[in-house]
Design a protein around this motif. Sequence first.
Motif, PDB file in Angstrom:
ATOM      1  N   SER A  18       0.807  -1.206   0.000  1.00 53.03           N
ATOM      2  CA  SER A  18       0.000   0.000   0.000  1.00 53.03           C
ATOM      3  C   SER A  18       0.847   1.267   0.000  1.00 53.03           C
ATOM      4  N   ASP A  19       2.102   1.166   0.464  1.00 50.86           N
ATOM      5  CA  ASP A  19       2.969   2.336   0.478  1.00 50.86           C
ATOM      6  C   ASP A  19       3.783   2.478  -0.815  1.00 50.86           C
ATOM      7  N   LYS A  20       3.849   1.428  -1.611  1.00 50.09           N
ATOM      8  CA  LYS A  20       4.546   1.456  -2.897  1.00 50.09           C
ATOM      9  C   LYS A  20       3.864   0.463  -3.825  1.00 50.09           C
ATOM     10  N   PRO A  21       2.661   0.790  -4.305  1.00 56.05           N
ATOM     11  CA  PRO A  21       1.795  -0.205  -4.962  1.00 56.05           C
ATOM     12  C   PRO A  21       2.389  -0.854  -6.209  1.00 56.05           C
ATOM     13  N   GLU A  22       2.210  -2.160  -6.276  1.00 56.46           N
ATOM     14  CA  GLU A  22       2.622  -2.934  -7.446  1.00 56.46           C
ATOM     15  C   GLU A  22       1.432  -3.611  -8.118  1.00 56.46           C
ATOM     16  N   VAL A  23       0.546  -4.183  -7.297  1.00 54.50           N
ATOM     17  CA  VAL A  23      -0.502  -5.036  -7.840  1.00 54.50           C
ATOM     18  C   VAL A  23      -1.830  -4.753  -7.153  1.00 54.50           C
ATOM     19  N   ALA A  24      -2.900  -4.712  -7.953  1.00 58.53           N
ATOM     20  CA  ALA A  24      -4.266  -4.560  -7.433  1.00 58.53           C
ATOM     21  C   ALA A  24      -5.010  -5.862  -7.634  1.00 58.53           C
ATOM     22  N   LEU A  25      -5.990  -6.103  -6.771  1.00 64.33           N
ATOM     23  CA  LEU A  25      -6.678  -7.391  -6.780  1.00 64.33           C
ATOM     24  C   LEU A  25      -8.153  -7.216  -6.448  1.00 64.33           C
ATOM     25  N   SER A  26      -8.989  -7.912  -7.204  1.00 65.37           N
ATOM     26  CA  SER A  26     -10.429  -7.948  -6.942  1.00 65.37           C
ATOM     27  C   SER A  26     -10.875  -9.404  -6.956  1.00 65.37           C
ATOM     28  N   VAL A  27     -11.526  -9.825  -5.874  1.00 64.65           N
ATOM     29  CA  VAL A  27     -11.988 -11.213  -5.770  1.00 64.65           C
ATOM     30  C   VAL A  27     -13.464 -11.218  -5.390  1.00 64.65           C
ATOM     31  N   LEU A  28     -14.253 -11.961  -6.135  1.00 64.98           N
ATOM     32  CA  LEU A  28     -15.661 -12.187  -5.819  1.00 64.98           C
ATOM     33  C   LEU A  28     -15.889 -13.678  -5.644  1.00 64.98           C
ATOM     34  N   VAL A  29     -16.563 -14.051  -4.565  1.00 65.07           N
ATOM     35  CA  VAL A  29     -16.967 -15.432  -4.342  1.00 65.07           C
ATOM     36  C   VAL A  29     -18.458 -15.442  -4.032  1.00 65.07           C
ATOM     37  N   ALA A  30     -19.206 -16.243  -4.787  1.00 62.67           N
ATOM     38  CA  ALA A  30     -20.639 -16.421  -4.529  1.00 62.67           C
ATOM     39  C   ALA A  30     -20.841 -17.849  -4.040  1.00 62.67           C
ATOM     40  N   ASN A  31     -21.026 -18.006  -2.741  1.00 64.76           N
ATOM     41  CA  ASN A  31     -21.170 -19.326  -2.133  1.00 64.76           C
ATOM     42  C   ASN A  31     -22.637 -19.680  -1.910  1.00 64.76           C
ATOM     43  N   GLY A  32     -22.852 -20.947  -1.564  1.00 62.66           N
ATOM     44  CA  GLY A  32     -24.150 -21.392  -1.099  1.00 62.66           C
ATOM     45  C   GLY A  32     -24.190 -21.346   0.419  1.00 62.66           C
ATOM     46  N   ALA A  33     -25.138 -22.047   1.001  1.00 64.73           N
ATOM     47  CA  ALA A  33     -25.277 -22.049   2.458  1.00 64.73           C
ATOM     48  C   ALA A  33     -24.046 -22.637   3.134  1.00 64.73           C
ATOM     49  N   LYS A  34     -23.437 -23.644   2.495  1.00 64.38           N
ATOM     50  CA  LYS A  34     -22.207 -24.215   3.012  1.00 64.38           C
ATOM     51  C   LYS A  34     -21.040 -23.708   2.162  1.00 64.38           C
ATOM     52  N   TRP A  35     -19.941 -23.341   2.825  1.00 66.08           N
ATOM     53  CA  TRP A  35     -18.819 -22.786   2.087  1.00 66.08           C
ATOM     54  C   TRP A  35     -17.498 -23.161   2.743  1.00 66.08           C
ATOM     55  N   ARG A  36     -16.446 -23.103   1.943  1.00 64.42           N
ATOM     56  CA  ARG A  36     -15.096 -23.386   2.434  1.00 64.42           C
ATOM     57  C   ARG A  36     -14.226 -22.138   2.488  1.00 64.42           C
ATOM     58  N   VAL A  37     -14.337 -21.281   1.476  1.00 64.13           N
ATOM     59  CA  VAL A  37     -13.513 -20.075   1.429  1.00 64.13           C
ATOM     60  C   VAL A  37     -14.377 -18.864   1.113  1.00 64.13           C
ATOM     61  N   LYS A  38     -13.926 -17.727   1.615  1.00 60.31           N
ATOM     62  CA  LYS A  38     -14.500 -16.439   1.248  1.00 60.31           C
ATOM     63  C   LYS A  38     -13.494 -15.704   0.366  1.00 60.31           C
ATOM     64  N   ALA A  39     -13.928 -14.575  -0.156  1.00 58.45           N
ATOM     65  CA  ALA A  39     -13.057 -13.808  -1.034  1.00 58.45           C
ATOM     66  C   ALA A  39     -11.772 -13.372  -0.336  1.00 58.45           C
ATOM     67  N   THR A  40     -11.857 -13.035   0.950  1.00 58.21           N
ATOM     68  CA  THR A  40     -10.669 -12.596   1.677  1.00 58.21           C
ATOM     69  C   THR A  40      -9.611 -13.687   1.756  1.00 58.21           C
ATOM     70  N   HIS A  41     -10.035 -14.967   1.849  1.00 59.68           N
ATOM     71  CA  HIS A  41      -9.086 -16.077   1.869  1.00 59.68           C
ATOM     72  C   HIS A  41      -8.374 -16.201   0.519  1.00 59.68           C
ATOM     73  N   VAL A  42      -9.150 -16.124  -0.553  1.00 57.52           N
ATOM     74  CA  VAL A  42      -8.570 -16.222  -1.894  1.00 57.52           C
ATOM     75  C   VAL A  42      -7.614 -15.060  -2.143  1.00 57.52           C
ATOM     76  N   ALA A  43      -7.994 -13.867  -1.679  1.00 59.71           N
ATOM     77  CA  ALA A  43      -7.148 -12.689  -1.875  1.00 59.71           C
ATOM     78  C   ALA A  43      -5.801 -12.860  -1.176  1.00 59.71           C
ATOM     79  N   SER A  44      -5.835 -13.326   0.058  1.00 58.54           N
ATOM     80  CA  SER A  44      -4.595 -13.543   0.791  1.00 58.54           C
ATOM     81  C   SER A  44      -3.688 -14.515   0.051  1.00 58.54           C
ATOM     82  N   ASP A  45      -4.260 -15.614  -0.412  1.00 55.75           N
ATOM     83  CA  ASP A  45      -3.464 -16.620  -1.106  1.00 55.75           C
ATOM     84  C   ASP A  45      -2.937 -16.104  -2.449  1.00 55.75           C
ATOM     85  N   MET A  46      -3.727 -15.320  -3.169  1.00 55.93           N
ATOM     86  CA  MET A  46      -3.268 -14.764  -4.440  1.00 55.93           C
ATOM     87  C   MET A  46      -2.100 -13.804  -4.230  1.00 55.93           C
TER      88      MET A  46
END
Length: 426
Positions: free
Chosen positions: A372-400
């Motif tokens: 954030s102090d010297k930006p290199e890469v921007a990221l947008s993640v959308l996850v549309a889950n059902g009632a049961k889920w394993r990952v949210k967008a924040t998890h995918v973002a961290s891993d990416m």
Amino acid sequence: MRQWIAIGAAVGLVAVTLPMLRKHDVELAGLLAKSKIESNGGPVVTREVTPPPLTDIDLTRIDDRGNIAIAPAHGNRRAELTVVPKYQRAAVALLRGGHVPEGAVVMTDIKTGRVLAWASYVDQGAMHDVAAEASAPSASVFKIVTATALVEHAGLGPNTKQCYSGGEHAITAKDMVDNKKRDKWCATLAQAMGRSLNTVFARLAAKNLDRNELEGTAQKLGWGQDIPFDVKLAQSTITLPEDDLGFARTAAGFWNTTLSPFQGANLATTIANGGEMVRLSIVANVKDEDGEIYKGPTVRMPLKRVMNEQTARAITSMMEETVDSGTSYKSFHDRAGRAYLPDIRIAGKTGTLTKPTPEGPFYTWWVGFAPSDKPEVALSVLVANGAKWRVKATHVASDMLRVYFADKNAPGVRSPFDSGSVARRD
């Protein structure tokens, strides 16, 4: 909304090729009217063809198996993309491995505007380009818009304090009234961004903004606008209710707006660039059986300034709270509190909203950039889950981001795909 500009039959070729051209692209359109030109780094139609070069590029069929990612285009044409195969494979693998019913990942290079990953994933049913669609609600990502309006129109800042009560899952008329007895908690605007405090945003918007200011800010940032790109995109939408409570709810991120994963990446890229919107691109070139017919931008192409640099810095500091101590903390730190991306500052915003129907999707977002102090890469993640889920967008973002910075040999960062890598904390 401004209409398409008719600038002659030759330029009409480009207007079809780049279907999102608007008034701020007139100069570029005039340039592209020529079949072979010196473009100063801009897109070039190297040979006139019918239909135009960018027709029918299918980003749901990206082939990332080689050193260069490619996508089919009209007839026997082939588009070579700016997408980095390693990042593309990681994005698809994370969505598939999380058993996501539907989702998308868009990653961009801050400086150039080139798209580094464009992954749309659909587990069941007909494949479609989720990254280009704007059917999901913006949810709390819209708080970035509200915060921008509060800074630019009301002079508020990250340290502006507001006491509150209620509003965790809904906002009622009672939640909108300042009450010292009931308002047991107080937070700064930065803390409210990081922890996604709905009532803080709702009250501050109601006190300090009118509908024209909020809607105008949203439009400057891309809502309700056609944004130039290489393939057709759906507009992110905004419809502000007439009633005060509906206005406040919208400002806090409860419905009435939609967002595309592309627009999420565009928003993050804009803030990371100090408030200047640059043209994003994904097509490096297009070739047919006779050779090259189109060459994409080779240099950074500014479109317009949508906020001043001071505002962009204020919004960045608010978004840093999301990872430092807010709704993304667990996704970006292990169980001992150690950062997966040590010494890398990250600005982000989560969004969560469940469609109010029995079968309605559970939408989650993560939009941000790093460092954030010297930006290199921007990221947008959308996850549309059902009632049961394993990952949210924040998890995918961290891993990416771990994939990206491990690839850049950032000290202390390991890809989640590396053998022996520490598992993400849920």
